[in-house]
Design an enzyme around this catalytic site. Structure first.
Site: not given
Length: 457
Positions: A117, A120, A296
């Site tokens: 993640s 991102k 997230s």
């Protein structure tokens, strides 16, 4: 509708804080900043009181903070990574001086790895730079003969209240246009904005069954969850779930108006002569990005990736997302050799990017001439305060001084973000742990410790 605080007030406060920090007056960390000032825009959900946080971008007119040497960074970070237990996996990473763009530390930092993640951060930078922080999407309703067409425009954070507001506006227009011919209207869902597969072939099926993701569509409620609860299961057909909610709300709003509404919702489109009768604007891009980074939120990330692709002239597909995100990284002046981005959320283990590239994206964002892109600095969770860092790095030495995006996949842990040193220098960093043989706790602790060492420089 979500209100955005006056930017002039924030910019004035931020400028004062930055001058104090870079001048070495560390007492700024004690200033009681209000949550609305810290977050720059009103959050979508209430937040608890937050600690003071150090500035997260560099103003060119501010005096330079004390520089940090390569040897100092290596002396602080290398022992943490080199002496980590085997259970922490294979560790590598990079640290970049934001003001100069110099790589201050690299432990195989140019090695292409799995970002999880942490990817991102790239999606956030692309969304803010390409779409613009204040842009919004519209969910629209058209009347096309007997069809009431609900058109998804990329808002996947619709709520019950928003759906009811949209239905009420549509019902008012339909009631005004009603005639006595006894016709029955029916609801049509147009969710054709996005193209290609709704699920990536690079995603393991368990990611769907574990509610990490759902089929990616241009209209959904609560990030494709079946309720506003963050742990609620995802809908198997998020767009149709939103359309059915709209149908129920419209039927209720049309009660006693004399307008008949059929029971079914079908997929379709609208004709050239269809007339708009209602619309609902989304939260701004900056607010949507914050939801993605703080929670997230994978579904929001994938939606933002498709919107970036569309705005970049690419199809709103996984291939278009890959091309658009790669172009955004390149446009920031970051080397893209070896870069392979197959989604926007980081769920795919097939994604490849190096720590130096991730840290480079954050550094470039902070010194960008684009105010939209500089917002990236304010989107990341704050150590000991918000999002996925609310219970991490929460000591007095790190709380409020580290902003970072966490990442976790099977055998992978990452941490990518910013830290303000004791000397007031802003650094960007990215640390990876791969080939983790078992539980991920040791890896997480080691990466947190490395970030903490940077804060103490």
């Amino acid at each position: 509708m979500i209100e955005v605080p006056m930017r002039r007030v924030f910019e004035a406060v931020t400028a004062v804080l930055l001058v104090l920090v870079v001048a070495g007056l560390l007492a700024v960390a004690l200033l009681p900043l209000a949550p609305a000032v810290f977050t720059r825009t009103t959050p979508l959900v209430p937040q608890a009181s937050l600690p003071a946080v150090a500035p997260a971008h560099v103003e060119s007119e501010a005096p330079a903070a004390e520089a940090v040497s390569r040897s100092a960074v290596a002396d602080a970070v290398e022992p943490v990574l080199a002496d980590a237990p085997a259970a922490a996996g294979r560790l590598f990473g990079a640290v970049v001086d934001v003001a100069t763009g110099d790589v201050l530390y690299s432990r195989s930092g140019d090695e292409i790895g799995v970002p999880a993640s942490s990817l991102k951060t790239v999606t956030a930078a692309a969304a803010l730079s390409v779409l613009g922080e204040d842009s919004r999407r519209a969910t629209e309703v058209y009347l096309d003969g007997d069809a009431v067409v609900l058109v998804g425009g990329g808002d996947v954070l619709l709520t019950d209240e928003g759906i009811e507001e949209l239905a009420a506006e549509a019902a008012e227009a339909l009631a005004e246009d009603a005639d006595d011919d006894g016709r029955t209207l029916h609801v049509v869902l147009d969710d054709t904005l996005f193209a290609g597969s709704t699920l990536s072939p690079h995603w393991d099926a368990s990611l769907v069954t574990s509610n990490n993701i759902a089929p990616v569509m241009p209209i959904a409620m609560n990030a494709a969850r079946t309720s506003e609860a963050k742990a609620a299961p995802r809908a198997s057909d998020p767009a149709m779930s939103a359309a059915l909610a709209f149908h129920r709300a419209l039927a209720a709003a049309l009660d006693d108006t004399g307008v008949a509404l059929g029971d079914d919702v079908v997929r379709g489109g609208r004709g050239a002569k269809a007339e708009p009768i209602a619309n609902l604007e989304s939260a701004t891009t900056v607010e949507t990005v914050r939801v993605m980074t703080e929670d997230s939120e994978n579904y929001v990330a994938e939606t933002l990736g498709r919107l970036v692709a569309l705005e970049s002239g690419q199809p709103a597909s996984f291939g278009g997302v890959s091309a658009a995100l790669t172009a955004a990284v390149e446009n920031m002046g970051v080397e893209t050799a070896g870069l392979r981005l197959v989604d926007a959320s980081g769920l795919a283990a097939a994604n490849r990017i190096s720590p130096e590239q991730l840290a480079g994206v954050l550094a470039a964002a902070s010194v960008s001439g684009s105010r939209d892109l500089r917002e990236v600095s304010y989107m990341l969770p704050i150590a000991g305060a918000t999002g996925t860092l609310s219970e991490r790095l929460d000591s007095d030495a790190t709380r409020g001084k580290v902003r970072a995006k966490t990442g976790t996949l099977a055998g992978v842990v990452t941490l990518t973000g910013y830290v303000v040193t004791d000397g007031g220098r802003l650094l960007a960093f990215s640390f990876f742990a791969e080939d983790v043989p078992g539980a991920l706790g040791d890896s997480r602790d080691v990466l947190d410790a490395a970030a903490a060492e940077l804060a103490g420089l």
